[in-house]
Design an enzyme around this catalytic site. Structure first.
Site, PDB file in Angstrom:
ATOM      1  N   SER A  69      -3.356   7.276   2.200  1.00 51.52           N
ATOM      2  CA  SER A  69      -3.809   6.792   3.504  1.00 51.52           C
ATOM      3  C   SER A  69      -3.146   7.601   4.612  1.00 51.52           C
ATOM      4  O   SER A  69      -1.912   7.635   4.711  1.00 51.52           O
ATOM      5  CB  SER A  69      -3.444   5.316   3.678  1.00 51.52           C
ATOM      6  OG  SER A  69      -3.592   4.968   5.051  1.00 51.52           O
ATOM      7  N   HIS A 115      -7.872   8.476   2.322  1.00 53.83           N
ATOM      8  CA  HIS A 115      -8.204   7.138   2.834  1.00 53.83           C
ATOM      9  C   HIS A 115      -7.988   7.130   4.343  1.00 53.83           C
ATOM     10  O   HIS A 115      -6.902   7.428   4.838  1.00 53.83           O
ATOM     11  CB  HIS A 115      -7.299   6.126   2.137  1.00 53.83           C
ATOM     12  CG  HIS A 115      -7.577   4.703   2.463  1.00 53.83           C
ATOM     13  ND1 HIS A 115      -8.569   3.970   1.841  1.00 53.83           N
ATOM     14  CD2 HIS A 115      -6.983   3.852   3.333  1.00 53.83           C
ATOM     15  CE1 HIS A 115      -8.573   2.732   2.324  1.00 53.83           C
ATOM     16  NE2 HIS A 115      -7.616   2.627   3.231  1.00 53.83           N
ATOM     17  N   ASP A 128      -8.134   4.949   7.698  1.00 56.07           N
ATOM     18  CA  ASP A 128      -8.117   3.572   8.207  1.00 56.07           C
ATOM     19  C   ASP A 128      -8.590   3.521   9.661  1.00 56.07           C
ATOM     20  O   ASP A 128      -7.879   3.956  10.564  1.00 56.07           O
ATOM     21  CB  ASP A 128      -6.696   3.000   8.119  1.00 56.07           C
ATOM     22  CG  ASP A 128      -6.291   2.678   6.691  1.00 56.07           C
ATOM     23  OD1 ASP A 128      -7.042   1.963   6.002  1.00 56.07           O
ATOM     24  OD2 ASP A 128      -5.212   3.137   6.266  1.00 56.07           O
ATOM     25  N   MET A 146      -9.306   1.226  12.777  1.00 52.65           N
ATOM     26  CA  MET A 146      -8.939  -0.105  13.287  1.00 52.65           C
ATOM     27  C   MET A 146      -9.337  -0.210  14.753  1.00 52.65           C
ATOM     28  O   MET A 146      -9.149   0.736  15.520  1.00 52.65           O
ATOM     29  CB  MET A 146      -7.434  -0.311  13.188  1.00 52.65           C
ATOM     30  CG  MET A 146      -6.868  -0.117  11.792  1.00 52.65           C
ATOM     31  SD  MET A 146      -5.121  -0.549  11.778  1.00 52.65           S
ATOM     32  CE  MET A 146      -4.677  -0.035  10.117  1.00 52.65           C
ATOM     33  N   HIS A 196     -12.066   3.319   5.475  1.00 55.16           N
ATOM     34  CA  HIS A 196     -11.835   1.867   5.415  1.00 55.16           C
ATOM     35  C   HIS A 196     -11.952   1.330   6.838  1.00 55.16           C
ATOM     36  O   HIS A 196     -11.079   1.567   7.666  1.00 55.16           O
ATOM     37  CB  HIS A 196     -10.436   1.614   4.825  1.00 55.16           C
ATOM     38  CG  HIS A 196     -10.016   0.183   4.801  1.00 55.16           C
ATOM     39  ND1 HIS A 196      -8.703  -0.198   4.617  1.00 55.16           N
ATOM     40  CD2 HIS A 196     -10.720  -0.979   4.932  1.00 55.16           C
ATOM     41  CE1 HIS A 196      -8.616  -1.522   4.632  1.00 55.16           C
ATOM     42  NE2 HIS A 196      -9.821  -2.020   4.835  1.00 55.16           N
ATOM     43  N   MET A 231     -11.697  -1.374   9.460  1.00 48.75           N
ATOM     44  CA  MET A 231     -11.144  -2.678   9.840  1.00 48.75           C
ATOM     45  C   MET A 231     -11.613  -2.951  11.267  1.00 48.75           C
ATOM     46  O   MET A 231     -10.840  -2.890  12.220  1.00 48.75           O
ATOM     47  CB  MET A 231      -9.610  -2.652   9.717  1.00 48.75           C
ATOM     48  CG  MET A 231      -9.151  -2.705   8.258  1.00 48.75           C
ATOM     49  SD  MET A 231      -7.475  -2.085   8.029  1.00 48.75           S
ATOM     50  CE  MET A 231      -7.832  -0.334   7.935  1.00 48.75           C
ATOM     51  N   MET A 235      -7.478  -6.257  -0.666  1.00 54.13           N
ATOM     52  CA  MET A 235      -6.298  -5.948   0.150  1.00 54.13           C
ATOM     53  C   MET A 235      -5.069  -6.617  -0.460  1.00 54.13           C
ATOM     54  O   MET A 235      -5.098  -7.811  -0.758  1.00 54.13           O
ATOM     55  CB  MET A 235      -6.480  -6.449   1.586  1.00 54.13           C
ATOM     56  CG  MET A 235      -7.513  -5.700   2.409  1.00 54.13           C
ATOM     57  SD  MET A 235      -7.203  -3.926   2.605  1.00 54.13           S
ATOM     58  CE  MET A 235      -5.588  -3.910   3.376  1.00 54.13           C
ATOM     59  N   ASP A 289      -5.204  -1.809  -1.866  1.00 56.06           N
ATOM     60  CA  ASP A 289      -4.702  -1.130  -0.668  1.00 56.06           C
ATOM     61  C   ASP A 289      -3.631  -1.990  -0.021  1.00 56.06           C
ATOM     62  O   ASP A 289      -3.888  -3.134   0.356  1.00 56.06           O
ATOM     63  CB  ASP A 289      -5.888  -0.911   0.292  1.00 56.06           C
ATOM     64  CG  ASP A 289      -5.492  -0.226   1.595  1.00 56.06           C
ATOM     65  OD1 ASP A 289      -4.359   0.269   1.707  1.00 56.06           O
ATOM     66  OD2 ASP A 289      -6.353  -0.187   2.506  1.00 56.06           O
TER      67      ASP A 289
HETATM   68  C1  DX5 Z   1      -3.420  -1.365   6.026  1.00 54.93           C
HETATM   69  C2  DX5 Z   1      -4.220  -0.150   5.618  1.00 54.93           C
HETATM   70  C3  DX5 Z   1      -3.624   0.596   4.502  1.00 54.93           C
HETATM   71  C4  DX5 Z   1      -2.260   1.183   4.809  1.00 54.93           C
HETATM   72  C5  DX5 Z   1      -1.485   1.210   3.540  1.00 54.93           C
HETATM   73  O1  DX5 Z   1      -4.181  -2.135   6.893  1.00 54.93           O
HETATM   74  O2  DX5 Z   1      -5.525  -0.545   5.225  1.00 54.93           O
HETATM   75  O3  DX5 Z   1      -4.508   1.615   4.062  1.00 54.93           O
HETATM   76  O4  DX5 Z   1      -2.303   2.482   5.331  1.00 54.93           O
HETATM   77  O5  DX5 Z   1      -0.191   1.639   3.821  1.00 54.93           O
HETATM   78  P1  DX5 Z   1       0.993   1.436   2.777  1.00 54.93           P
HETATM   79  O6  DX5 Z   1       0.605   2.167   1.532  1.00 54.93           O
HETATM   80  O7  DX5 Z   1       2.155   2.039   3.476  1.00 54.93           O
HETATM   81  O8  DX5 Z   1       1.130  -0.041   2.550  1.00 54.93           O
HETATM   82 ZN    ZN Z   2      -6.798   0.942   4.207  1.00 56.83          ZN
END
Ligand code: DX5
Ligand code: ZN
Length: 223
Positions: free
Chosen positions: A10, A33, A35, A37, A66, A68, A137, A175
């Site tokens: 990620s 990956h 993210d 947000m 991903h 969010m 998750m 994740d």
């Molecule tokens: C959290 C993200 C993850 C995050 C994971 O909301 O969706 O992808 O980057 O990070 P680690 O591996 O550090 O928990």
């Molecule tokens: Zn993620």
């Protein structure tokens, strides 16, 4: 289940102003990956389609986006259109998850659906094959570096049992908090696709960390 596992670092844990160099450090990854947000679905803000489009153009590794974000029905197709290999939206944020997954596939992306820790997976069991990936998750979405929630693995086991029963091809992703000390239990529960942020980008050599995680996951599957 085959021994094939996927390790998707990620970039939430990467240096955002050196993204091109950071992407070059994870050549051994299966997917990167990404993210997204919106400061609404989760209390954090990263980036949107313009940045993802540049990552898509720059990354040697295919993108596992991903989302969010709220109103996934409206925004998710744009990420498939810019060429992301996989687009995962949250079940909690979509009004028509199956219709949206079909739309993502039609555009040419793999379609993923994600569930937060408080969301069950029962509603997905009958429609597994509408998706290419189900993301369970293992932290509350929003931030990297949180502790792995082992209690979420019962959902992974339940999904794995149903995938086996139906001969489904859907990938089961975890994740959040995935590291060398947690990945084996996730693999034993039946996950085959692993997101790791801090465990990869926090390592001296991210590609070595990816190889180590992969070996642990494959070893756990062989049990
Ligand atoms: C959290 C993200 C993850 C995050 C994971 O909301 O969706 O992808 O980057 O990070 P680690 O591996 O550090 O928990
Ligand atoms: Zn993620």
């Amino acid at each position: 289940m085959s021994d094939s596992v996927r390790i998707n670092p990620s970039i939430l844990a990467a240096d955002f102003v050196n993204m091109q160099a950071e992407l070059a450090r994870i050549a051994a990854a299966d997917f990167v990956h990404v993210d997204v947000m919106d400061n609404h679905f989760v209390p954090n803000l990263t980036f949107g389609p313009q940045m993802v489009e540049r990552i898509q153009a720059t990354s040697p590794v295919p993108l596992d986006v991903h989302l969010m974000i709220t109103d996934a029905d409206r925004w998710a197709p744009g990420y498939a259109e810019l060429g992301a290999a996989s687009v995962t939206f949250h079940l909690e944020a979509a009004t028509d998850p199956i219709g949206l997954a079909r739309r993502l596939r039609q555009i040419g992306a793999r379609a993923g659906v994600a569930v937060k820790p408080a969301t069950g997976v029962d509603s997905l069991l009958d429609v597994l094959d509408e998706f290419d990936q189900i993301l369970v998750m293992t932290v509350e979405p929003g931030f990297g570096g949180q502790s792995f929630m082992a209690d979420q693995l019962s959902k992974v086991s339940r999904l794995r049992e149903e995938v086996r029963r139906r001969g489904s091809q859907v990938w089961l992703q975890v994740d959040g908090g995935v590291s060398a000390s947690t990945i084996a239990q996730a693999a034993e529960a039946g996950a085959d696709t692993f997101v790791a942020g801090s465990a990869v980008f926090g390592a001296d050599d991210p590609d070595d960390a990816i190889a180590a995680l992969r070996q642990l996951a494959v070893g756990a599957h062989r049990h």
